[in-house]
Motif scaffolding. Structure first.
Motif, PDB file in Angstrom:
ATOM      1  N   LEU A  26      44.968  40.507  18.478  1.00  0.00           N
ATOM      2  CA  LEU A  26      43.755  39.769  18.818  1.00  0.00           C
ATOM      3  C   LEU A  26      43.495  39.796  20.326  1.00  0.00           C
ATOM      4  O   LEU A  26      42.337  39.900  20.764  1.00  0.00           O
ATOM      5  CB  LEU A  26      43.872  38.317  18.331  1.00  0.00           C
ATOM      6  CG  LEU A  26      43.840  38.116  16.809  1.00  0.00           C
ATOM      7  CD1 LEU A  26      44.169  36.671  16.457  1.00  0.00           C
ATOM      8  CD2 LEU A  26      42.483  38.489  16.245  1.00  0.00           C
ATOM      9  N   PHE A  60      39.962  42.185  13.412  1.00  0.00           N
ATOM     10  CA  PHE A  60      40.476  41.179  12.477  1.00  0.00           C
ATOM     11  C   PHE A  60      41.302  41.821  11.364  1.00  0.00           C
ATOM     12  O   PHE A  60      42.303  41.252  10.921  1.00  0.00           O
ATOM     13  CB  PHE A  60      39.320  40.375  11.884  1.00  0.00           C
ATOM     14  CG  PHE A  60      38.693  39.411  12.848  1.00  0.00           C
ATOM     15  CD1 PHE A  60      39.466  38.476  13.525  1.00  0.00           C
ATOM     16  CD2 PHE A  60      37.330  39.431  13.085  1.00  0.00           C
ATOM     17  CE1 PHE A  60      38.889  37.586  14.416  1.00  0.00           C
ATOM     18  CE2 PHE A  60      36.744  38.543  13.979  1.00  0.00           C
ATOM     19  CZ  PHE A  60      37.529  37.618  14.652  1.00  0.00           C
ATOM     20  N   ALA A  97      44.751  42.570  12.795  1.00  0.00           N
ATOM     21  CA  ALA A  97      45.544  41.341  12.871  1.00  0.00           C
ATOM     22  C   ALA A  97      46.004  40.913  11.476  1.00  0.00           C
ATOM     23  O   ALA A  97      47.146  40.450  11.298  1.00  0.00           O
ATOM     24  CB  ALA A  97      44.738  40.231  13.536  1.00  0.00           C
ATOM     25  N   LEU A 121      41.497  33.889  10.248  1.00  0.00           N
ATOM     26  CA  LEU A 121      41.018  35.272  10.147  1.00  0.00           C
ATOM     27  C   LEU A 121      39.845  35.361   9.180  1.00  0.00           C
ATOM     28  O   LEU A 121      38.862  36.069   9.443  1.00  0.00           O
ATOM     29  CB  LEU A 121      42.149  36.189   9.686  1.00  0.00           C
ATOM     30  CG  LEU A 121      43.231  36.515  10.720  1.00  0.00           C
ATOM     31  CD1 LEU A 121      44.343  37.345  10.080  1.00  0.00           C
ATOM     32  CD2 LEU A 121      42.642  37.265  11.907  1.00  0.00           C
ATOM     33  N   THR A 178      36.768  36.302  19.084  1.00  0.00           N
ATOM     34  CA  THR A 178      38.142  36.779  18.892  1.00  0.00           C
ATOM     35  C   THR A 178      39.120  35.984  19.761  1.00  0.00           C
ATOM     36  O   THR A 178      40.233  35.669  19.317  1.00  0.00           O
ATOM     37  CB  THR A 178      38.233  38.273  19.230  1.00  0.00           C
ATOM     38  OG1 THR A 178      37.257  38.995  18.472  1.00  0.00           O
ATOM     39  CG2 THR A 178      39.612  38.821  18.912  1.00  0.00           C
ATOM     40  N   LEU A 228      42.343  33.692  18.545  1.00  0.00           N
ATOM     41  CA  LEU A 228      43.668  33.746  19.164  1.00  0.00           C
ATOM     42  C   LEU A 228      44.164  32.346  19.504  1.00  0.00           C
ATOM     43  O   LEU A 228      45.327  31.998  19.239  1.00  0.00           O
ATOM     44  CB  LEU A 228      43.611  34.612  20.428  1.00  0.00           C
ATOM     45  CG  LEU A 228      44.863  34.607  21.310  1.00  0.00           C
ATOM     46  CD1 LEU A 228      46.065  35.183  20.564  1.00  0.00           C
ATOM     47  CD2 LEU A 228      44.602  35.389  22.603  1.00  0.00           C
TER      48      LEU A 228
END
Length: 516
Positions: free
Chosen positions: A24, A56, A59, A92, A121, A125
């Protein structure tokens, strides 16, 4: 110098468990670079949206590979456990759905959408860090990362006075809440000599066992706990730190309002659960799943009172609203009050009930805001008056909105009923024990508030299906993407309204909190 080697080695080891957050971090920076590099590209919104979804997805892929083994990271600053991983999946999901909504909408100018994705984003995080924080300083830093970026996005519409007003109020209330929370943390550190949530509980228990009955000691503990709770209450928009919520929700771009109503709220509850259950409650009984407060601090009772006041004020204020974004803002405040019931129960069932409710709330609230976005794009209005006759102009939007509203009320056979059922169950578990009368009263107040909420939700349903428009309404623009998302959200709400097992099993498997 040699004393630092073990600390460095531990930090290097922890990076293997920090890969989703690293993805991220890199992804946010890449999105800012791409925003500049693709400035003249014709389909820059589509390309930037795809890039954001790739971030995303990366991640998510790394998170899926991460074992749920409970362990400390970065010398006790963070923790990896099933509890944190559950909430990270919610973050997410909220981030990816917000990107999908933004890509199809008109709330952001094409020249600035890349900035929005990069900042979004960065917020995700920060939410990841909030869910994993096991140190008072990390709690504060993660909250500030989310808050500061949120201030920017709340006022993203430069020429909009409502956005500027909401953002300013957000900054002022956020600054006060942060200062109060830091003051409370300083008290806790001064009394216990540690900032670790994992060590706070044993040290508070040791103070209690030592026989120190000084009124000043208990008062300092209470002040510290209450002041830290104030900072957390600000994140979830609980009374009396809720006043920023309606103005920010109304002034912010609606896709970000939708994200703000679920992402930071879920992170606030994750952090509140970890803080109170790790630092201010004893271990849960293996037979009943119930735990008790430490240090003689009646924080469950305080949380119960805040819960009752929050849900009551939110619902009563929503009765008077005609703007849908403000109505959903006060509804969000009321739902924070419902979820605080689970925290006040101080039990495994209480934690699970909050997780189930948050999972369902993510779908039904994002769906409700998606309808508001679609109607606003077609009519230029967010007033409930412009929803008259919506069932004839856009039947998919009207039916889906009705499903979301009934689910938000918490009536069967919608998924919101499952969330409400477990919240009430967690409270009723406490009724036979000490203070049971107060828990029974809290359940009664919640039931009455549910009836109140049904009234203002039904106002919207009546407008869509029964009321006649005052004038010839503007035709609704065809939005296949919106229709597909609304259909998917509606199906999920209906399926999980009768099939609870997947939610129950996932949340039960995610109850593991790292305790050192």
């Amino acid at each position: 110098m040699t004393d630092l080697i073990p600390l460095v080695e531990e930090n290097l080891r922890s990076t293997a468990w920090f890969r989703p957050e690293a993805a991220l971090t890199v992804g946010a920076l890449v999105l800012f670079v791409l925003d500049i590099a693709w400035k003249k590209r014709a389909a820059r919104v589509a390309w930037l949206s795809a890039a954001s979804l790739v971030v995303f997805a990366a991640a998510a892929a790394l998170l899926a590979q991460q074992p749920a083994d409970a362990q400390a990271l970065f010398n006790g600053m963070l923790a990896n456990d099933a509890f944190a991983i559950f909430f990270k999946w919610l973050f997410l999901g909220a981030g990816a759905l917000t990107v999908l909504i933004t890509a199809q909408g008109k709330d952001f100018d094409a020249s600035r959408v890349g900035q929005f994705y990069g900042l979004l984003t960065a917020i995700v995080l920060g939410l990841f860090m909030m869910a994993s924080a096991t140190d008072l300083l990390m709690m504060y830093m993660s909250i500030e990362l989310v808050s500061i970026v949120s201030y920017v996005l709340a006022g993203f519409r430069r020429a909009d006075r409502k956005a500027a007003e909401g953002s300013l109020k957000y900054v002022i209330y956020g600054g006060v809440a942060s200062g109060v929370m830091l003051f409370g943390m300083s008290y806790l550190y001064g009394l216990t000599g540690t900032t670790s949530l994992l060590e706070l509980g044993p040290r508070i228990a040791a103070i209690q066992a030592s026989g120190l009955s000084l009124a000043a000691t208990r008062l300092a503990l209470v002040v510290g706990a209450v002041f830290v709770a104030a900072g957390l209450a600000y994140k979830i928009a609980a009374v009396p730190f809720h006043m920023w919520c309606p103005d920010v929700y109304e002034g912010a771009p609606t896709p970000f309002t939708a994200f703000l109503s679920v992402g930071p709220k879920a992170a606030g509850f994750a952090l509140a659960l970890r803080f109170f259950l790790s630092a201010f409650s004893g271990p849960a009984s293996p037979t009943t799943g119930l735990a008790e407060a430490l240090g003689g601090i009646p924080w469950p009772a305080v949380i119960g009172v805040i819960s009752a006041v929050t849900m009551t004020l939110g619902n009563l204020s929503a009765l008077q609203q005609t703007n849908l974004k403000r109505l959903l803002a006060y509804s969000s405040i009321a739902h924070a009050g419902y979820m605080l019931m689970g925290l006040s129960a101080v039990s495994a069932m209480g934690v699970q009930s909050v997780m189930i409710y948050m999972l369902v709330y993510l779908v039904m609230n994002l769906g409700a805001f998606l309808v508001v976005i679609w109607v606003a794009e077609s009519t230029g209005s967010e007033s409930i008056l412009d929803y008259r006759g919506l069932s004839k102009r856009a039947p998919v939007a009207a039916v889906a909105f009705a499903i979301f509203l009934f689910s938000l009320t918490g009536i069967p056979p919608f998924a919101g009923f499952a969330g409400k059922w477990y919240l009430f169950y967690a409270v009723f578990e406490r009724v036979p024990g000490p203070g049971g009368n107060w828990y029974a009263l809290l359940a009664i107040i919640a039931a009455l508030n549910t009836a109140v909420s049904l009234f203002y939700y039904l106002r919207i349903v009546r407008a869509m299906f029964i009321d006649v428009p005052f004038a010839e309404p503007k035709p609704m623009a065809a939005k296949p993407g919106y229709q597909l998302m609304l259909g998917a959200f509606s199906v999920l709400i209906l399926i999980f309204g009768v099939w609870w097992s997947p939610m129950i099993e996932w949340t039960r498997a995610s109850l593991t909190l790292f305790r050192g």
